[in-house]
Design an enzyme around this catalytic site. Structure first.
Site: not given
Ligand code: GLN
Length: 192
Positions: A78, A171, A173
């Site tokens: 992410c 994610h 995890e």
């Molecule tokens: N929107 C977040 C970002 O721009 C990422 C979101 C996340 O890691 N769950 O870093």
């Protein structure tokens, strides 16, 4: 085998739990000294603009960039995926990334908080689907020729690898399923 987890901000503790469950030593990494002691690094979800800022204020951006250049295996999830990418769309102008994998990603590309969702993914090499949790996830808009696509959601790549860099826009995890962490650990033990 020591797989550090970047612990400046975000969802790092659950990554440590997944790795520890696999019998892997998974220390938190917050300093260049700690980074120097790991065989690989997980870069968690969270907020990529904040993580980019903290990497610089903790004097980690340079050492981590050098380590990645020297082949340190990394798994970015992410926000961690955003930090690994070559190209970040809708980022903050001062946000930096490592260019460890040749993808263009758009921050919050699936929409904001309300657009968080879960989905069962078919992952290359897995017999059963992997439940993926997407939270304000980045969307992959461009994939370089050297990049291997390991899973897609609605035709969009969400799990990708280039050399020693693996990234997921979700994610892995946040469910008890440790298969993606196991896949990363195996890739460190026997690099392709
Ligand atoms: N929107 C977040 C970002 O721009 C990422 C979101 C996340 O890691 N769950 O870093």
């Amino acid at each position: 085998m020591i797989v550090g987890v970047l612990a400046l901000q975000g969802a790092f503790a659950a990554h440590q739990d997944r790795l520890t469950a696999l019998g892997v030593d998974a220390p938190a990494v917050r300093t260049a000294d700690q980074l120097a002691r790991v065989d690989a690094l997980v870069m968690p979800g969270g907020e990529s603009t904040t993580m980019s800022h903290l990497l610089r204020t903790n004097d980690l951006f340079g050492p981590l960039g050098s380590a990645i250049g020297d082949g340190l295996p990394v798994f970015g999830t992410c926000a961690g995926m955003i930090i690994c990418a070559t190209e970040v769309l809708d980022g903050r102008p001062d946000q930096r990334s490592f260019g460890a994998i040749d993808v263009g990603v758009r921050r919050n590309g699936y929409g904001r908080q309300l657009k968080s969702f879960e989905s069962d993914l078919d992952v290359s090499g897995f017999d059963d689907p992997f439940r993926a949790v997407f939270i304000r996830a980045p969307i992959v808009e461009r994939v370089g020729d050297e990049v291997e696509i390991l899973a897609c959601h609605d035709g969009v790549p969400v799990l990708l690898r280039q050399r020693s860099c693996t990234v997921a826009s979700f994610h892995p995890e946040l469910t008890p399923d440790g298969r993606l962490h196991a896949m990363f650990v195996e890739s460190i033990e026997s690099p392709s």
